[in-house]
Design an enzyme around this catalytic site. Structure first.
Site, mmCIF file in Angstrom:
data_model
loop_
_atom_site.group_PDB
_atom_site.id
_atom_site.type_symbol
_atom_site.label_atom_id
_atom_site.label_comp_id
_atom_site.label_asym_id
_atom_site.label_seq_id
_atom_site.Cartn_x
_atom_site.Cartn_y
_atom_site.Cartn_z
ATOM 1 N N ASP A 184 0.866 -1.176 0.000
ATOM 2 C CA ASP A 184 0.000 0.000 0.000
ATOM 3 C C ASP A 184 0.910 1.235 0.000
ATOM 4 O OD1 ASP A 184 0.890 0.282 2.604
ATOM 5 O OD2 ASP A 184 -1.091 0.161 3.541
ATOM 6 N N HIS A 185 0.317 2.412 0.222
ATOM 7 C CA HIS A 185 1.099 3.653 0.174
ATOM 8 C C HIS A 185 2.222 3.678 1.211
ATOM 9 C CE1 HIS A 185 -2.328 3.924 2.856
ATOM 10 N NE2 HIS A 185 -1.620 4.764 3.594
ATOM 11 N N HIS A 218 10.522 -23.664 9.306
ATOM 12 C CA HIS A 218 9.455 -24.400 9.989
ATOM 13 C C HIS A 218 8.081 -24.228 9.348
ATOM 14 C CE1 HIS A 218 11.603 -24.956 14.148
ATOM 15 N NE2 HIS A 218 12.330 -25.365 13.121
ATOM 16 N N ARG A 263 8.683 -33.171 10.721
ATOM 17 C CA ARG A 263 7.543 -32.903 11.606
ATOM 18 C C ARG A 263 6.835 -31.592 11.246
ATOM 19 N NH1 ARG A 263 12.087 -31.209 14.150
ATOM 20 N NH2 ARG A 263 12.011 -29.345 15.490
ATOM 21 N N HIS A 264 7.576 -30.684 10.639
ATOM 22 C CA HIS A 264 6.963 -29.403 10.252
ATOM 23 C C HIS A 264 5.996 -29.588 9.080
ATOM 24 C CE1 HIS A 264 9.684 -27.661 13.053
ATOM 25 N NE2 HIS A 264 10.716 -28.175 12.410
ATOM 26 N N CYS A 273 3.072 -3.291 4.012
ATOM 27 C CA CYS A 273 2.189 -2.188 4.417
ATOM 28 C C CYS A 273 2.887 -1.492 5.582
ATOM 29 C CB CYS A 273 0.778 -2.669 4.757
ATOM 30 S SG CYS A 273 0.646 -3.811 6.137
ATOM 31 N N GLY A 274 2.185 -0.668 6.332
ATOM 32 C CA GLY A 274 2.854 0.102 7.386
ATOM 33 C C GLY A 274 3.483 -0.788 8.452
ATOM 34 N N THR A 275 2.655 -1.633 9.064
ATOM 35 C CA THR A 275 3.161 -2.549 10.099
ATOM 36 C C THR A 275 3.414 -3.953 9.565
ATOM 37 O OG1 THR A 275 0.902 -3.176 10.636
ATOM 38 C CG2 THR A 275 1.871 -1.376 11.930
ATOM 39 N N GLY A 276 2.761 -4.285 8.466
ATOM 40 C CA GLY A 276 2.802 -5.657 7.945
ATOM 41 C C GLY A 276 1.621 -6.482 8.469
ATOM 42 N N ILE A 277 0.917 -5.952 9.455
ATOM 43 C CA ILE A 277 -0.166 -6.728 10.075
ATOM 44 C C ILE A 277 -1.352 -6.880 9.119
ATOM 45 C CG2 ILE A 277 -1.830 -6.806 11.979
ATOM 46 C CD1 ILE A 277 0.288 -5.277 13.666
ATOM 47 N N GLY A 278 -1.793 -5.771 8.550
ATOM 48 C CA GLY A 278 -2.960 -5.822 7.655
ATOM 49 C C GLY A 278 -2.728 -6.758 6.477
ATOM 50 N N MET A 279 -1.573 -6.639 5.852
ATOM 51 C CA MET A 279 -1.260 -7.490 4.695
ATOM 52 C C MET A 279 -1.212 -8.958 5.114
ATOM 53 S SD MET A 279 -1.046 -5.994 1.783
ATOM 54 C CE MET A 279 -0.413 -4.632 0.781
HETATM 55 C C1 RB5 Z 1 -2.116 2.483 6.498
HETATM 56 O O1 RB5 Z 1 -2.167 3.700 7.149
HETATM 57 C C2 RB5 Z 1 -1.834 1.366 7.488
HETATM 58 O O2 RB5 Z 1 -2.947 1.137 8.293
HETATM 59 C C3 RB5 Z 1 -1.433 0.092 6.757
HETATM 60 O O3 RB5 Z 1 -0.314 0.350 5.983
HETATM 61 C C4 RB5 Z 1 -1.064 -1.104 7.611
HETATM 62 O O4 RB5 Z 1 -0.138 -0.781 8.565
HETATM 63 C C5 RB5 Z 1 -2.187 -1.904 8.126
HETATM 64 O O5 RB5 Z 1 -2.008 -2.921 8.808
#
Ligand code: RB5
Length: 152
Positions: A8-9, A98, A132-133, A65-71
């Protein structure tokens, strides 16, 4: 090796760095955007890259993405995807050894470019251990198949 990449951006700067590293590493790369700093929704790009991997059109994927969590959340909704959020080298190595991760996710607002490049190098040079993995991954596959077939 063919790789699909998307961000993303919040990931465009890191995506550029990783694209040039992949070229240096002789890895063919398909870029699914985004290309501008204009705000976009990460699920749109995460889905595109994950589909490419899921259908076998490419061997692996990279999402930023910003944190990688959303992706990570998006990618792991797609069948056949084992996306790993790796903002450090140990996780990058273990996610291949693993978990046989097929999508690497990095937080563009968390990891600097030099560390990110090292994460990419480690992730591509580490082979799945199997054994095992592999049994554990088969169990994950069965969970996925059960939900697809029967729903909740
Ligand atoms: C965008 O502002 C941000 O929410 C996105 O990049 C990401 O970090 C979501 O998990």
């Amino acid at each position: 090796m063919k790789v699909a990449i998307g961000s993303d951006h919040a990931g465009i700067e890191l995506k550029k760095e990783i694209l040039s590293l992949l070229t240096e590493m002789d890895i063919e790369c398909l870029d699914f955007g985004t290309d501008s700093p204009q705000s976009v929704d990460y699920p749109d790009f995460g889905e595109k890259v994950s589909k490419e991997v899921s259908t076998g059109k490419v061997d692996r994927g990279i999402l930023i993405c910003g944190t990688g969590i959303g992706m990570s959340i998006v990618a792991n909704k797609v069948p056949n995807i084992r996306a790993s959020l790796c903002n450090d080298l140990f996780t990058a190595k273990m996610s291949r050894l693993h978990n046989d991760a097929n999508i690497l996710v990095i937080g563009g607002r968390i990891v600097g470019k030099d560390l990110a490049k090292e994460i990419v190098r480690v992730w591509f040079s580490t082979q799945f251990e199997g054994g095992r993995h592999a049994n554990r991954l088969n169990k994950i596959k069965l969970i996925e198949e059960r939900f697809i077939k029967h729903g909740l």
